[in-house]
Design an enzyme around this catalytic site. Structure first.
Site, PDB file in Angstrom:
ATOM      1  N   CYS A 266     -34.708  -9.498  -6.820  1.00  0.00           N
ATOM      2  CA  CYS A 266     -33.260  -9.401  -7.134  1.00  0.00           C
ATOM      3  C   CYS A 266     -33.252 -10.812  -6.877  1.00  0.00           C
ATOM      4  O   CYS A 266     -31.672 -11.281  -7.209  1.00  0.00           O
ATOM      5  CB  CYS A 266     -32.256  -7.760  -7.342  1.00  0.00           C
ATOM      6  SG  CYS A 266     -32.147  -7.867  -5.604  1.00  0.00           S
TER       7      CYS A 266
ATOM      8  N   CYS B 265     -31.320  -2.148 -15.495  1.00  0.00           N
ATOM      9  CA  CYS B 265     -32.649  -2.186 -15.300  1.00  0.00           C
ATOM     10  C   CYS B 265     -34.062  -1.714 -14.496  1.00  0.00           C
ATOM     11  O   CYS B 265     -34.548  -1.312 -14.052  1.00  0.00           O
ATOM     12  CB  CYS B 265     -32.583  -3.663 -14.484  1.00  0.00           C
ATOM     13  SG  CYS B 265     -31.345  -4.899 -15.529  1.00  0.00           S
TER      14      CYS B 265
ATOM     15  N   CYS C 124     -29.534  -1.080 -11.388  1.00  0.00           N
ATOM     16  CA  CYS C 124     -29.395  -1.026 -12.175  1.00  0.00           C
ATOM     17  C   CYS C 124     -29.287  -0.273 -13.006  1.00  0.00           C
ATOM     18  O   CYS C 124     -30.368   0.044 -13.039  1.00  0.00           O
ATOM     19  CB  CYS C 124     -28.299  -2.105 -12.940  1.00  0.00           C
ATOM     20  SG  CYS C 124     -27.680  -3.599 -11.036  1.00  0.00           S
TER      21      CYS C 124
ATOM     22  N   CYS D 281     -28.487 -13.344 -14.182  1.00  0.00           N
ATOM     23  CA  CYS D 281     -27.507 -11.682 -14.205  1.00  0.00           C
ATOM     24  C   CYS D 281     -27.858 -10.735 -12.451  1.00  0.00           C
ATOM     25  O   CYS D 281     -26.711 -10.726 -11.696  1.00  0.00           O
ATOM     26  CB  CYS D 281     -27.817 -10.343 -15.047  1.00  0.00           C
ATOM     27  SG  CYS D 281     -27.085  -8.627 -14.967  1.00  0.00           S
ATOM     28  N   CYS D 282     -28.672 -11.120 -12.344  1.00  0.00           N
ATOM     29  CA  CYS D 282     -28.927 -11.065 -10.416  1.00  0.00           C
ATOM     30  C   CYS D 282     -28.126 -11.974  -9.792  1.00  0.00           C
ATOM     31  O   CYS D 282     -27.799 -11.316  -8.460  1.00  0.00           O
ATOM     32  CB  CYS D 282     -30.569 -10.574 -10.101  1.00  0.00           C
ATOM     33  SG  CYS D 282     -30.893  -9.189 -10.109  1.00  0.00           S
TER      34      CYS D 282
HETATM   35  S1  SF4 Z   1     -30.790  -5.541 -11.642  1.00  0.00           S
HETATM   36 FE1  SF4 Z   1     -30.462  -5.816 -13.971  1.00  0.00          FE
HETATM   37  S2  SF4 Z   1     -27.898  -5.350 -14.107  1.00  0.00           S
HETATM   38 FE2  SF4 Z   1     -27.986  -5.096 -12.621  1.00  0.00          FE
HETATM   39  S3  SF4 Z   1     -28.247  -7.796 -11.864  1.00  0.00           S
HETATM   40 FE3  SF4 Z   1     -30.474  -8.081 -11.681  1.00  0.00          FE
HETATM   41  S4  SF4 Z   1     -30.351  -8.031 -14.211  1.00  0.00           S
HETATM   42 FE4  SF4 Z   1     -28.009  -7.374 -13.851  1.00  0.00          FE
END
Ligand code: SF4
Length: 240
Positions: free
Chosen positions: A237, A214, A211, A128-129
């Site tokens: 991240c 998270c 985010c 996701c990151c």
């Molecule tokens: S912090 Fe969480 S929601 Fe944001 S990009 Fe990374 S995994 Fe995705």
């Protein structure tokens, strides 16, 4: 298309051979943050690009950079799942310092869910990151020579050795960390003494803000970044 000569000179400017990073970092180490940023403008001019997360150190970097150069350039990564307080801080800072933040986003969340499954931040936060932060970051940094981060050595063990200047091999350009040696106390003294807007979540138990999915508040005794990816064993991240 960019002329070949121009492309070649761009590559030379982004080359790790351009500076002796350790020598420059040693030269910058005794300088204050304004001195480090001034050096960055002298070396890189418009190709110095300031990253903003709209956390407390972003507020300081904005203040210092715009005092030195009102035309300083700032960008942020919009994951589409930032806190409402973070977007509101962006707008307050834009108004206070008269800047326009350049925005880099990612694929829509519903497309991400369709391609990789619902709640990717839970099933695979690294993926996701990579999609929502690292890829937009690559785009943001593709045309500049040096970027500026607000990280501090006190943030976490992984940042404890951060130099004020280094070659960022991940993104292939130079990186400045003008606040590397700032303490938590330095940060709050600066914000309060200059009346600079900052993210109100810092007053609600969030020392570090990312985010919504998270980030959780921390409790007394926990370290500043314990509220990020809580329980997932992830600490960065992929940007810093
Ligand atoms: S912090 Fe969480 S929601 Fe944001 S990009 Fe990374 S995994 Fe995705």
């Amino acid at each position: 298309m960019e002329p070949v000569a121009s492309q070649a000179s761009r590559e030379a400017l982004r080359s790790p051979e351009r500076f002796d990073a350790e020598e420059i970092a040693a030269k910058l180490e005794p300088m204050d943050a304004s001195g480090v940023i001034s050096w960055g403008f002298e070396e890189f001019g418009e190709d110095l690009y300031f990253a903003c997360s709209f956390q407390k150190t972003s507020s300081i970097i904005l203040h210092l950079a715009t005092e030195i150069n009102p035309n300083a350039r700032f960008f942020y990564l919009d994951t589409d799942v930032l806190f409402p307080e973070t977007y509101a801080t962006r707008d307050r800072l834009a108004e206070r310092f008269g800047v326009e933040f350049e925005r880099y986003d990612s694929i829509p969340l519903d497309e991400q869910a369709r391609l990789y499954g619902d709640k990717l931040w839970k099933s695979d936060p690294d993926a996701c990151c990579a999609i929502r932060k690292v890829e937009p970051m690559k785009r943001a940094l593709s045309e500049v020579e040096c970027w500026v981060s607000g990280i501090r050595r006190q943030d976490s063990q992984t940042r404890a050795g951060a130099p004020k200047f280094s070659w960022d091999a991940r993104f292939g350009l130079w990186k400045l960390n003008p606040l590397a040696d700032w303490t938590e106390r330095d940060v709050w003294t600066h914000l309060n003494s200059h009346g600079i807007p900052y993210n109100p979540l810092h007053d609600q138990g969030y020392p570090s803000i990312g985010c919504t999915h998270c980030t959780v508040p921390v409790h007394p005794g926990q370290s500043a970044r314990d509220g990020r990816w809580f329980g997932l064993g992830k600490v960065e991240c992929g940007i810093n």
